[in-house]
Design an enzyme around this catalytic site. Structure first.
Site, PDB file in Angstrom:
ATOM      1  N   LEU A  93      16.530  29.329-117.676  1.00  0.00           N
ATOM      2  CA  LEU A  93      15.832  29.529-118.942  1.00  0.00           C
ATOM      3  C   LEU A  93      16.414  30.695-119.744  1.00  0.00           C
ATOM      4  O   LEU A  93      15.700  31.548-120.273  1.00  0.00           O
ATOM      5  CB  LEU A  93      14.335  29.720-118.698  1.00  0.00           C
ATOM      6  N   HIS A 109      18.438  35.952-121.218  1.00  0.00           N
ATOM      7  CA  HIS A 109      17.248  35.251-120.739  1.00  0.00           C
ATOM      8  C   HIS A 109      16.151  35.261-121.794  1.00  0.00           C
ATOM      9  O   HIS A 109      15.969  36.233-122.537  1.00  0.00           O
ATOM     10  CB  HIS A 109      16.721  35.891-119.451  1.00  0.00           C
ATOM     11  N   HIS A 110      15.427  34.145-121.868  1.00  0.00           N
ATOM     12  CA  HIS A 110      14.374  34.012-122.873  1.00  0.00           C
ATOM     13  C   HIS A 110      13.267  35.032-122.668  1.00  0.00           C
ATOM     14  O   HIS A 110      12.538  35.371-123.612  1.00  0.00           O
ATOM     15  CB  HIS A 110      13.801  32.595-122.824  1.00  0.00           C
ATOM     16  N   SER A 111      13.102  35.545-121.455  1.00  0.00           N
ATOM     17  CA  SER A 111      12.082  36.567-121.213  1.00  0.00           C
ATOM     18  C   SER A 111      12.506  37.928-121.763  1.00  0.00           C
ATOM     19  O   SER A 111      11.671  38.812-121.938  1.00  0.00           O
ATOM     20  CB  SER A 111      11.805  36.690-119.712  1.00  0.00           C
ATOM     21  N   VAL A 112      13.798  38.090-122.040  1.00  0.00           N
ATOM     22  CA  VAL A 112      14.303  39.364-122.541  1.00  0.00           C
ATOM     23  C   VAL A 112      14.110  39.469-124.041  1.00  0.00           C
ATOM     24  O   VAL A 112      13.679  40.500-124.562  1.00  0.00           O
ATOM     25  CB  VAL A 112      15.799  39.535-122.194  1.00  0.00           C
TER      26      VAL A 112
END
Length: 461
Positions: A21, A135-138
């Site tokens: 992701l 990363h998409h969470s970053v």
């Protein structure tokens, strides 16, 4: 140390071996006319001299009591994140896309900050490429692009003095997202925003949802619903391998078609995608009788700020059941106009709530395995505005901006489009096994644009 938000944490927990992701961006640059043959090598050496990294580029994950936190990496090593490489000969775009496909398939190591940047030389036409994955969470999708833009300049000479992106990092404001249709995430965002505005704002949303469903039951073909997409190869379970394809098309050509047909640039983008997917599925002998359904992000921003995640998903059909390209364009335009009409007088929170409520019935059907021959959606088509004038990085002119987004089981294809002042850049990412020979879509997109030009501009085929 800072705790991840519930939304960012969700992207970490949804990740699996088959579903990395991170998001990516491939950029093409034209070196200055007087650039030496070793321009890329000297640039790589200059970038390696960097000794500074700032958030989010110097933050790694730490897990405590089942929760994720960002902590500063005391042992940050740029060598793990910056890669200088050369394409195998003959250095065509084909070789470049093959390299990007391969590196985009590989997970980011959670023991390190979750990003990597590749400087790629060896293109036969002398251009250089930069591929960033993060990363998409970053960072929310377009936020990563904007961090890259912050390391560039409108002035070529000034751009040489700019710091690399990992020394600039993110602004204190959270940047606009390039969203992904995850019902759980969409619902959480909607509930959070609705709570800020109070329950009174929920009633108009509920009434509007009821009106939409009532119109749909009466047979209004301009209304598309999540959960009614016909199953096809695009809804397969994804493997761990990816295929990335990219191409650009003239903005002037596409705007001319839109103007002649009474539509917008976005209507033309969707019509090209619908026609290309129709051609692709016909080539596989898998075209459904019902039209494909696309998740289409729309901006709900009411000002010029970059803060906040003010994007919601609307549902549109791509009129793949229609053979005539102009009829397809007009059908898509009516569907998108209907969507805009229903959201026109809503606040951002109400728009997100409406979008989440329209997604949930289809999502529940999938979770309960009651969807039968239908599924939540066929494809995600995102259209994001890019720079409106020439921009430079380290003296080289930006000549292409091609995004690579996320894939999930049931959504094995994603098309993300960035419109710049001179070109519209398409980035297509697909599961290599589930969606074979996806690069054909590039030819089909051009075929559809030509067909529209012939039809609405009176050109001879």
């Amino acid at each position: 140390m800072s705790k991840l938000s519930l939304v960012d944490d969700t992207f970490l927990r949804l990740e699996s071996r088959r579903q990395p992701l991170h998001i990516g961006m491939l950029m093409l640059f034209e070196p200055p006319a007087d650039a030496p043959p070793d321009f890329a090598a000297k640039l790589a050496e200059k970038l390696r001299q960097s000794t500074l990294a700032v958030p989010p580029f110097n933050q790694r994950l730490e897990r405590r009591r089942g929760m994720h936190y960002w902590v500063e990496d005391d042992d940050f090593d740029l060598a793990h994140h910056f890669v200088h490489m050369s394409l195998p000969k003959p250095g065509r775009i084909r070789e470049l896309l093959s390299v990007v496909s391969r590196v985009h398939s590989v997970h980011l190591d959670r023991a390190y900050p979750l990003w990597r940047l590749y400087l790629i030389e060896g293109l036969e036409d002398g251009r250089i490429a930069v591929y960033l994955k993060i990363h998409h969470s970053v960072v929310d999708g377009v936020g990563g692009i904007r961090m890259l833009m912050a390391s560039m300049s409108k002035n070529m000479a000034e751009s040489v003095l700019m710091r690399p992106p990992w020394e600039i990092g993110a602004t204190k404001q959270k940047m606009q997202a390039m969203p992904v249709p995850v019902p759980m995430v969409e619902s959480f965002n909607a509930l959070k925003l609705m709570a800020r505005e109070g329950l009174n704002s929920a009633m108009p949303v509920i009434r509007r949802v009821r009106e939409t469903l009532r119109e749909h039951r009466k047979g209004n073909s301009d209304i598309a619903l999540a959960g009614e997409a016909p199953r096809c190869v695009l809804n397969s379970k994804v493997s761990a391998t990816r295929r990335f394809a990219a191409q650009q098309y003239s903005t002037a050509r596409m705007r001319a078609v839109g103007k002649a047909a009474g539509g917008t640039l976005n209507d033309v983008v969707l019509a090209m995608c619908g026609g290309a997917l129709r051609r692709y599925l016909i080539s596989l002998n898998q075209l459904p009788e019902k039209p494909l359904i696309a998740g289409v992000p729309i901006s709900i921003r009411r000002d010029d700020t970059m803060s906040g995640n003010e994007v919601a998903f609307t549902i549109a059909h791509l009129a793949t059941n229609l053979e005539d390209p102009v009829e397809r364009l007009q059908a898509i335009k009516r569907c998108m106009d209907k969507n805009k009409e229903r959201l026109l007088d809503f606040s951002p929170a109400q728009v997100m709530a409406y979008a989440a409520m329209m997604l949930m019935p289809g999502a529940l059907g999938m979770l309960l395995d009651r969807s039968g021959s239908s599924t939540l959606g066929s494809v995600v088509v995102s259209h994001v505005p890019g720079p409106r004038e020439d921009i430079y990085w380290q003296g080289a002119r930006l000549a292409g901006l091609y995004p690579a987004s996320l894939l999930f089981d049931g959504l094995a294809l994603n098309i993300t489009v960035i419109s710049r002042h001179d070109y519209v850049d398409f980035g297509v990412i697909a599961c290599r096994k589930s969606v074979p020979q996806v690069q054909r879509l590039l030819d089909y997109l051009e075929d559809e644009l030509v067909a529209l030009e012939n039809a609405v501009l009176g050109r001879n085929p």
